[in-house]
Design a protein around this motif. Structure first.
Motif, short mmCIF file in Angstrom:
data_model
loop_
_atom_site.label_atom_id
_atom_site.label_comp_id
_atom_site.label_asym_id
_atom_site.label_seq_id
_atom_site.Cartn_x
_atom_site.Cartn_y
_atom_site.Cartn_z
N HIS A 68 0.82 -1.22 0.00
CA HIS A 68 0.00 0.00 0.00
C HIS A 68 0.85 1.26 0.00
O HIS A 68 0.38 2.33 -0.41
N ASP A 69 2.11 1.15 0.46
CA ASP A 69 2.96 2.34 0.55
C ASP A 69 3.93 2.48 -0.62
O ASP A 69 4.76 3.39 -0.64
N ILE A 70 3.82 1.57 -1.62
CA ILE A 70 4.71 1.62 -2.78
C ILE A 70 3.84 1.65 -4.04
O ILE A 70 3.23 0.64 -4.40
N PRO A 71 3.73 2.80 -4.70
CA PRO A 71 2.85 2.92 -5.88
C PRO A 71 3.14 1.88 -6.96
O PRO A 71 2.21 1.45 -7.66
N LEU A 72 4.39 1.48 -7.10
CA LEU A 72 4.74 0.49 -8.13
C LEU A 72 4.00 -0.82 -7.91
O LEU A 72 3.60 -1.49 -8.86
N LEU A 73 3.82 -1.19 -6.65
CA LEU A 73 3.23 -2.49 -6.31
C LEU A 73 1.78 -2.33 -5.92
O LEU A 73 1.37 -2.56 -4.78
N ASP A 74 0.98 -1.93 -6.90
CA ASP A 74 -0.45 -1.71 -6.65
C ASP A 74 -1.30 -2.82 -7.25
O ASP A 74 -2.50 -2.65 -7.46
N ARG A 75 -0.71 -3.97 -7.54
CA ARG A 75 -1.44 -5.09 -8.14
C ARG A 75 -1.58 -6.22 -7.12
O ARG A 75 -0.79 -6.33 -6.19
N ASP A 76 -2.58 -7.08 -7.36
CA ASP A 76 -3.00 -8.04 -6.34
C ASP A 76 -2.47 -9.45 -6.55
O ASP A 76 -3.04 -10.41 -6.01
N ASN A 77 -1.43 -9.62 -7.34
CA ASN A 77 -0.88 -10.96 -7.56
C ASN A 77 -0.22 -11.49 -6.29
O ASN A 77 0.21 -10.72 -5.43
N VAL A 78 -0.13 -12.80 -6.20
CA VAL A 78 0.41 -13.45 -5.00
C VAL A 78 1.30 -14.63 -5.38
O VAL A 78 1.36 -15.04 -6.54
N GLY A 79 1.96 -15.17 -4.38
CA GLY A 79 2.74 -16.39 -4.53
C GLY A 79 2.57 -17.24 -3.29
O GLY A 79 1.99 -16.81 -2.28
N LYS B 220 12.81 1.14 0.37
CA LYS B 220 11.95 0.76 1.49
C LYS B 220 11.23 -0.58 1.27
O LYS B 220 10.62 -1.10 2.21
N LEU B 221 11.32 -1.14 0.07
CA LEU B 221 10.78 -2.49 -0.13
C LEU B 221 11.56 -3.50 0.70
O LEU B 221 11.02 -4.55 1.07
#
Length: 557
Positions: free
Chosen positions: A287-298, A411-412
């Motif tokens: 939620h705090d990183i605009p690049l990672l706004d997708r809902d994929n998972v592993g 920060k990731l």
């Protein structure tokens, strides 16, 4: 009054329309009538009484909509079905129920119940027809996939029609052989939301009550020890899939996608072959990183084989489904880095090496693409690389925006070597690499500064692909997915190859304790092969992906 030509058509064969709305006609026992107006999926079985008469059903709505409808005889000899064309729709209320989307607002409860009941009825009718057809005729257009076995002492491939033990590959050490399947089973929600991809399919082949028995039958026949499934819809998993697989001897772990996405990834393993050490779900959304706004998972599992070798033997199994969007290679690479960091954390052993690793999934990237090469080669210099070229899905990608350096923010908490920064620091401390406080802080600043300007990604695994992606005799590409828009390879099984694995491709430095030997694989098909059975899904294969299957032998160091 009915139109004249319709009156003439039914003049001599009028009968009462019964309560079950079964339309009878002089035809074989398992004939059916399909009305593609308000009932686009419904197939109505016909009784065997060939002397019965029939008349038109009571339509819902003004008859004038249907005055110009043409009665068409579609493939009568093969399926014994009539298909009535769709009438034009003049209002939202006349829209077929299957096209309506569930909204978050208020609903008409009675309408919702009617929709649910009718959906159940039409699916039951279609399933009944499918079963009846199956009793009297084998499924047409089935393509048989053969097993390819690799001999230990040769790079030649031995083709074996029936799966069995390769007696020519014997070893003095204790052996543990097992099979792994990767399979995108096609979420029903995604199928319906992307119906334009399946225009080549008959509607009855696309309903879940037809598809799930086919998928389950494939799983039963292939009988893999480990299943890595993608696009597993949560409600289907909870009500059908989990219990069905548990009845076959599997233990199931599941990770649903974040947000409002209704599907996810599952890893299921035979309890007779493995015990679970740990289960580690991975969420790519931040939620705090605009690049990672997708809902994929592993999902990453650590499994312990049930065999007589040393008790601390373990195998790391990972499963994922990366973002599809061909123009967002930056997101794909970052999602992959997160998965690799989790694998490095789970598979790490006390001596600094990693236990054998298998990574399965739908990577939405084609063979030879930068993302694919990074997985296999363990390194990627992405300086000047266009975002749209990362996955290789488009021959002429739109937009030439270049990947930023670094791709993801600090920060990731993941380094350019695809490991968690905190884990790396703990590892350095545990290994006795202690420096004075001032020197350590200075060293960390230098590392961070260098990573900010570095355009090189790395990972520490030696990974090979189970499949070669091209047929050696012809050079024709193998295909793992095929629908109306494309036929390509996007699904893979990568594994930690043992040093003496002759089927392995050259990779990074050997950092595994032991490894895996590829014993065999279920051969893939060409695009031409798949279109001979009308692509995917079809009568026998109920996903738009093919299952990948490989057999491995665990080699201990």
């Amino acid at each position: 009054m009915l139109a004249r030509h319709v009156q003439r058509l039914g003049r001599d064969c009028i009968a009462h329309w019964n309560g079950s709305q079964i339309l009878t006609v002089n035809s074989p026992v398992y004939s059916c009538v399909r009305w593609a107006g308000h009932y686009p999926w419904a197939s109505f079985p016909l009784p065997a009484d060939s002397s019965a008469n029939w008349r038109l059903p009571p339509f819902f709505g003004p008859w004038r909509q249907f005055q110009n409808c043409n009665w068409q005889l579609d493939n009568f000899m093969q399926s014994s079905c009539f298909h009535l064309p769709n009438p034009s729709m003049k209002s939202e209320g006349e829209e077929p129920l299957t096209k309506r989307r569930r909204l978050s607002g208020h609903h008409d409860t009675s309408a919702a119940e009617r929709e649910t009941n009718f959906s159940d009825q039409k699916e039951a009718l279609c399933l009944s027809v499918a079963r009846n057809e199956g009793k009297h005729s084998s499924k047409k257009g089935t393509i048989k996939r053969h097993w390819e076995y690799f001999c230990q002492h040769s790079r030649t491939v031995k083709i074996i029609e029936n799966k069995g033990t390769d007696q020519s590959c014997t070893e003095s050490e204790a052996k543990f052989d097992f099979t792994v399947m990767s399979y995108n089973i096609l979420s029903q929600n995604l199928l319906e939301d992307n119906s334009h991809l399946y225009r080549h399919c008959r509607q009855r082949l696309l309903i879940w009550t037809y598809r799930f028995p086919n998928i389950l039958q494939e799983i039963k026949q292939l009988d893999a020890d480990v299943l890595c499934l993608q696009e597993v819809q949560e409600d289907h998993y909870r009500t059908e899939i989990k219990s069905s697989l548990e009845s076959l001897g599997y233990h199931c772990e599941y990770k649903m996608r974040t947000g409002r996405k209704p599907d996810g990834c599952a890893i299921c393993f035979k309890t007779s072959k493995f015990s679970l050490i740990s289960s580690n779900p991975v969420e790519f959304f931040r939620h705090d990183i605009p690049l990672l706004d997708r809902d994929n998972v592993g999902l990453v599992l650590l499994l312990q084989p049930r065999f007589h070798c040393r008790t601390n033997a373990a195998i790391c199994i990972a499963n994922t489904h990366l973002l599809y969007n061909p123009r967002r290679g930056d997101i794909k690479l970052t999602q992959l880095a997160i998965l690799l960091a989790e694998i490095a954390s789970v598979a790490a052993q006390k001596d600094g090496t990693f236990c054998p690793i298998i990574i399965c999934g739908d990577f939405n990237s084609v063979p030879g693409s930068p993302l694919y090469r990074f997985i296999k080669e363990g390194k990627l210099n992405y300086e000047g690389l266009a975002i749209g070229k990362v996955s290789g899905q488009e021959q002429f990608p739109r937009g030439q925006r270049i990947l930023s350096i670094p791709i993801w923010p600090q920060k990731l908490g993941i380094s350019q070597n695809c490991v968690y920064e905190i884990k790396r620091q703990q590892k350095e401390e545990n290994a006795g690499e202690k420096l004075e406080a001032g020197k350590l802080d200075n060293a960390r600043e230098i590392v961070i500064a260098s990573e900010k300007v570095s355009s090189k990604l790395r990972h520490h695994f030696k990974l090979s692909s189970v499949y070669s992606h091209y047929f050696p005799e012809t050079g024709i590409p193998e295909v793992t997915t095929c629908h109306s828009r494309s036929a390509v390879t996007v699904d893979y099984i990568f594994y930690s190859a043992a040093n003496d694995d002759t089927a392995a491709q050259p990779g990074a430095e050997d950092s595994c304790g032991g490894g895996l030997k590829l014993l065999g694989r279920l051969a893939l098909l060409t695009e031409k092969d798949l279109w001979t059975v009308n692509g995917l899904p079809n009568e026998s294969n109920s996903s738009d992906h093919l299952p990948l299957l490989a057999e491995f032998r665990l080699i201990e160091r």
